[in-house]
Enzyme design. Sequence first.
Site, PDB file in Angstrom:
ATOM      1  N   GLU A 103     -11.888  14.772  15.342  1.00  4.08           N
ATOM      2  CA  GLU A 103     -13.182  14.587  16.010  1.00  4.08           C
ATOM      3  C   GLU A 103     -13.503  13.099  15.936  1.00  4.08           C
ATOM      4  OE1 GLU A 103     -16.162  17.235  14.390  1.00  4.08           O
ATOM      5  OE2 GLU A 103     -14.781  18.939  14.466  1.00  4.08           O
ATOM      6  N   GLU A 159      -0.424  12.030  13.741  1.00  2.00           N
ATOM      7  CA  GLU A 159      -0.001  12.708  12.482  1.00  2.00           C
ATOM      8  C   GLU A 159      -0.274  11.842  11.244  1.00  2.00           C
ATOM      9  OE1 GLU A 159       0.873  15.729  11.904  1.00  2.00           O
ATOM     10  OE2 GLU A 159       1.368  16.495  13.885  1.00  2.00           O
TER      11      GLU A 159
HETATM   12  C1  LIG Z   1      -0.993  10.049  20.948  1.00  2.00           C
HETATM   13  C2  LIG Z   1      -1.942  10.744  20.017  1.00  2.00           C
HETATM   14  C3  LIG Z   1      -1.926  12.129  19.945  1.00  2.00           C
HETATM   15  C4  LIG Z   1      -2.795  12.802  19.091  1.00  2.00           C
HETATM   16  N1  LIG Z   1      -2.783  14.165  19.063  1.00  2.00           N
HETATM   17  C5  LIG Z   1      -3.643  14.827  18.253  1.00  2.00           C
HETATM   18  C6  LIG Z   1      -3.666  16.255  18.226  1.00  2.00           C
HETATM   19  O1  LIG Z   1      -2.897  16.930  18.904  1.00  2.00           O
HETATM   20  N2  LIG Z   1      -4.573  16.871  17.446  1.00  2.00           N
HETATM   21  C7  LIG Z   1      -5.465  16.173  16.674  1.00  2.00           C
HETATM   22  O2  LIG Z   1      -6.251  16.805  15.966  1.00  2.00           O
HETATM   23  N3  LIG Z   1      -5.466  14.814  16.673  1.00  2.00           N
HETATM   24  C8  LIG Z   1      -4.591  14.119  17.450  1.00  2.00           C
HETATM   25  N4  LIG Z   1      -4.581  12.747  17.473  1.00  2.00           N
HETATM   26  C9  LIG Z   1      -5.562  12.018  16.683  1.00  2.00           C
HETATM   27  C10 LIG Z   1      -4.965  11.369  15.464  1.00  2.00           C
HETATM   28  O3  LIG Z   1      -4.681  12.334  14.489  1.00  2.00           O
HETATM   29  C11 LIG Z   1      -5.961  10.314  14.975  1.00  2.00           C
HETATM   30  O4  LIG Z   1      -6.051   9.320  15.958  1.00  2.00           O
HETATM   31  C12 LIG Z   1      -5.534   9.700  13.671  1.00  2.00           C
HETATM   32  O5  LIG Z   1      -5.636  10.641  12.626  1.00  2.00           O
HETATM   33  C13 LIG Z   1      -6.359   8.466  13.323  1.00  2.00           C
HETATM   34  O6  LIG Z   1      -7.707   8.752  13.399  1.00  2.00           O
HETATM   35  P1  LIG Z   1      -8.709   7.777  14.201  1.00  2.00           P
HETATM   36  O7  LIG Z   1      -8.124   7.528  15.529  1.00  2.00           O
HETATM   37  O8  LIG Z   1     -10.069   8.349  14.101  1.00  2.00           O
HETATM   38  O9  LIG Z   1      -8.668   6.418  13.423  1.00  2.00           O
HETATM   39  P2  LIG Z   1      -9.479   6.073  12.094  1.00  2.00           P
HETATM   40  O10 LIG Z   1      -9.308   7.150  11.094  1.00  2.00           O
HETATM   41  O11 LIG Z   1     -10.859   5.698  12.482  1.00  2.00           O
HETATM   42  O12 LIG Z   1      -8.700   4.797  11.606  1.00  2.00           O
HETATM   43  C14 LIG Z   1      -8.879   3.515  12.215  1.00  2.00           C
HETATM   44  C15 LIG Z   1      -8.037   2.514  11.436  1.00  2.00           C
HETATM   45  O13 LIG Z   1      -8.474   2.487  10.072  1.00  2.00           O
HETATM   46  C16 LIG Z   1      -7.391   2.778   9.205  1.00  2.00           C
HETATM   47  N5  LIG Z   1      -7.871   3.576   8.089  1.00  2.00           N
HETATM   48  C17 LIG Z   1      -8.559   4.741   8.146  1.00  2.00           C
HETATM   49  N6  LIG Z   1      -8.822   5.190   6.914  1.00  2.00           N
HETATM   50  C18 LIG Z   1      -8.291   4.283   6.054  1.00  2.00           C
HETATM   51  C19 LIG Z   1      -8.237   4.170   4.628  1.00  2.00           C
HETATM   52  N7  LIG Z   1      -8.787   5.099   3.842  1.00  2.00           N
HETATM   53  N8  LIG Z   1      -7.590   3.103   4.093  1.00  2.00           N
HETATM   54  C20 LIG Z   1      -7.024   2.153   4.873  1.00  2.00           C
HETATM   55  N9  LIG Z   1      -7.049   2.202   6.234  1.00  2.00           N
HETATM   56  C21 LIG Z   1      -7.682   3.247   6.802  1.00  2.00           C
HETATM   57  C22 LIG Z   1      -6.399   3.558  10.045  1.00  2.00           C
HETATM   58  O14 LIG Z   1      -5.090   3.443   9.528  1.00  2.00           O
HETATM   59  C23 LIG Z   1      -6.555   2.881  11.396  1.00  2.00           C
HETATM   60  O15 LIG Z   1      -5.791   1.723  11.433  1.00  2.00           O
HETATM   61  C24 LIG Z   1      -3.698  12.050  18.297  1.00  2.00           C
HETATM   62  C25 LIG Z   1      -3.705  10.663  18.354  1.00  2.00           C
HETATM   63  C26 LIG Z   1      -2.821  10.006  19.194  1.00  2.00           C
HETATM   64  C27 LIG Z   1      -2.835   8.506  19.236  1.00  2.00           C
END
Ligand SMILES: Cc1cc2nc3c(=O)[nH]c(=O)nc-3n(C[C@H](O)[C@H](O)[C@H](O)COP(=O)(O)OP(=O)(O)OC[C@H]3O[C@@H](n4cnc5c(N)ncnc54)[C@H](O)[C@@H]3O)c2cc1C
Length: 378
Positions: free
Chosen positions: A129, A359
């Site tokens: 989300e 992932e």
């Molecule tokens: C091509 C693609 C397919 C996807 N498919 C699915 C799917 O089928 N189902 C689903 O549920 N999701 C899916 N996703 C979502 C994906 O799981 C999330 O994008 C991912 O978990 C990262 O979350 P976010 O984008 O909110 O980034 P954020 O969590 O906001 O992170 C932003 C940045 O901060 C860094 N960060 C976050 N927390 C920390 C921490 N504690 N310490 C250090 N750095 C941190 C991250 O590494 C990243 O660089 C998909 C994403 C992509 C790109």
Amino acid sequence: MLHFIPAPSHEEGDILKATRALVDSRVRKTVLEDDKNCQFRREYFDEIARLRLHSLTHPKEYGGLALSHRCYFPVLLEIARGNLAMSVSVSVTNLVQGAVAAYGTTEQKDTFYRPLVEGKWMGAFSLSEPQSGSDAAALRLAAKKVPGGYRLSGTKVWCSNAGSADLYLVMCRTSEHRTKGITALLVSKDTPGFRVGKLEKKLGLRASTLAELIFEDCFVPDSNRIGKEGQGFEVALSQLDAGRISIASVALAAVIESVELIWKWGKNNQEAFSAHARHTMATHYAAAQAIYLAVWEAAALRDQKQEVTQLASQVKLLASELAMRATSDAVHFMGVDGVNPNFHVERLFRDSKALTIVEGTSQVQQLVLVREMDSLFE
Ligand SMILES: Cc1cc2nc3c(=O)[nH]c(=O)nc-3n(C[C@H](O)[C@H](O)[C@H](O)COP(=O)(O)OP(=O)(O)OC[C@H]3O[C@@H](n4cnc5c(N)ncnc54)[C@H](O)[C@@H]3O)c2cc1C
């Protein structure tokens, strides 16, 4: 053609050959067009599923092939060599199968698992989300308990296979407890009150769909709940290792393809293909071979039902970051041809970036590994 050692043998080798034939005759042929048009081809998925490549570790009684993970991950790699996005779509469906197999009742296995394994249905796995990507347990999609089921209101985002899938495994909030307040529900594509939002435009993996899921007072019966109420986070985590090893396999395909592409390009560009470029790309191939051996071991451990979480994070981190470096170098060494879509390496570069996020980002993998290291020195 470059390949990794060892390759699966005998029956598994035949499956790999069949995969390669399907990929070369169909998937690879339209990859440029599909990437350009952001087009997912369900007919390819159906052909992959007809061969049971998407479910080959699942039991024969449900329509699978009961083969090993040492066959499954190389098959994903092989599909990814033709089109990374298609391989990601296949692996996502496999995660839904895995969750229903592990937590579903006998009745649910007949209703949901069998059509998934037989390839009649395609699956999607929805956890993320806007405020809960890396911090998955922060999810908020409300599932209110009502007689006979749940009423869902809210949205999920970034769901791969959205709009293409027949069945969605959706993680919802049923109580305030951060992890034990999450419940896993299966939602069929035509459920009233459920719809798929606008497809996202993205940098890479353009030939698979990604979209928002919208729930408006959507009723989902109790019979669609996978596991107990409050067990949804456990259900989601149960598929994390498989998902991460899958993405590592897909990433290795990007490395091996970029090495192969630049070597073929170098035949016609001998002066431009410098010794430095050759040494660098050969070193990337060596690293990919080493990571492949770790993937191979992870697959064996999964077959023996052994703990594999650390190794899954390690291979996901190393393979996706290596894919970024190798494809970026290939683009660079090929100069203007590198940024030309017709030479394919720019697509591999864009796709690889997405693999460092999906992932669990590289930082999330590092957190998993650091936690383990810290525990060793407590
Ligand atoms: C091509 C693609 C397919 C996807 N498919 C699915 C799917 O089928 N189902 C689903 O549920 N999701 C899916 N996703 C979502 C994906 O799981 C999330 O994008 C991912 O978990 C990262 O979350 P976010 O984008 O909110 O980034 P954020 O969590 O906001 O992170 C932003 C940045 O901060 C860094 N960060 C976050 N927390 C920390 C921490 N504690 N310490 C250090 N750095 C941190 C991250 O590494 C990243 O660089 C998909 C994403 C992509 C790109």
